[in-house]
Design an enzyme around this catalytic site. Sequence first.
Site, PDB file in Angstrom:
ATOM      1  CG  ASP A 186      -8.198 -25.459  -8.684  1.00  0.00           C
ATOM      2  OD1 ASP A 186      -9.246 -25.814  -9.248  1.00  0.00           O
ATOM      3  OD2 ASP A 186      -7.716 -26.072  -7.702  1.00  0.00           O
ATOM      4  CD  GLU A 228     -12.856 -29.855  -7.673  1.00  0.00           C
ATOM      5  OE1 GLU A 228     -12.067 -30.799  -7.857  1.00  0.00           O
ATOM      6  OE2 GLU A 228     -12.522 -28.809  -7.085  1.00  0.00           O
ATOM      7  CG  HIS A 256     -14.271 -26.475  -9.709  1.00  0.00           C
ATOM      8  ND1 HIS A 256     -13.804 -25.570  -8.772  1.00  0.00           N
ATOM      9  CD2 HIS A 256     -13.193 -27.213 -10.057  1.00  0.00           C
ATOM     10  CE1 HIS A 256     -12.516 -25.761  -8.566  1.00  0.00           C
ATOM     11  NE2 HIS A 256     -12.114 -26.750  -9.346  1.00  0.00           N
TER      12      HIS A 256
END
Length: 401
Positions: free
Chosen positions: A191, A225, A74
């Site tokens: 992330d 996400e 993502h």
Amino acid sequence: MTQKIPPIDYEYLEETMLQLLAIPSPVGLTDAVVRYAAGRMEALEISYELTRRGAIRGTLRGREAQPARAIVAHLDTLGGMVRSLKANGRLEIVPIGHWSSRFSEGSRLTIFTDAGHVRGTCLPLKTSGHAFGGEVDTQPVGWEFVEVRVDLPVTDRAGLEQAGINVGDWIAFDPEPELLPNGYINSRYLDDKAAVAALLTACKAVRDHKLQLPVDVHPLLTITEEVGSGASAALHGEIAEMLSLDIAIAAPGQNTSEHATTICMQDMSGPFDYHLTHKLISLAKENNIAHRRDIFRYYRSDSAAAVEAGNDIRTALIGFGADASHGQERTHRDALVALTQLVIAYMISEPVARRDSHSMGSLEGFTEQLRPQDMVLPTTPLPMPEEFLDTPLSVTPSERL
């Protein structure tokens, strides 16, 4: 002929990761990063399509079209949004995505207004020990206990309005990346920008080394996400397997390492597909890829969004081991290399089950987990109560008195 995993272009991975980190992309403000990622795919000569909002579905053609597989990472990140303009000339904010305000304190940031952008800093309500003494250490943690100080000469709400700041303006916190010579990588938003870079690097290896893919592979880049919907869109019927790439949690009580890729067996949405997960474990072993198995209790990924949207697909999750997820994240080059290698190994491997080419079918070709000889039943019979109780069960209650 068995194909070997070629050396990966780590310089490309690192360059891609840093360029991704340079593009602010909190959920809802992702057009720029989508345009960048699409350009990266074009440079690799990967055909792609965009959904209405910007999720990207690429296509790498295999020997056969089905059963196709998707590999998803993502592009969106955590962030914030202006909740209110305060009377003291500062901003009350709310988070985008799920993260603790303690990681926002002291962070530099950008507020994106309708007309441009404004720089600022997120601070606790009580910041100076010279003014508040010990109260700076005792104030609670929470988004209601922080505010944004804007770098403008404003001291009231009217000044903020005049500067063009409004409720609902997006806020992107600076990533603050630092890459060390010993291989450690520190930054917000690893992330999932580190995993996006790993996926694109794996695609580059396929192109550079002309690797043969048994079935079509669809690199999939999602944009929501962090708020839970992620891969609920952009999939299509021929996709039978979906592998999510995301951050893996290195923390006390976890089995993940910053120097390996993690194969997640279960997260808060439940177990991942038995056969696909064990296939990944076998591929890691066969190719000597540093890996760990782990379970994450407070975690969900694009895989959950895809299944909850009604897609009948096998899902699995692998990640790069990292410390302090959704905070000041840290990983190591080793983990990114291992993740990329496992993605390549998966891309050039055969599908879990040829039967998966069809959404419905007979029992023929269906997978098998437990064989009859594996189903061990208890072999110790229970004793009969009459054999060990003083009073026979045949005696009536009145006879016992």
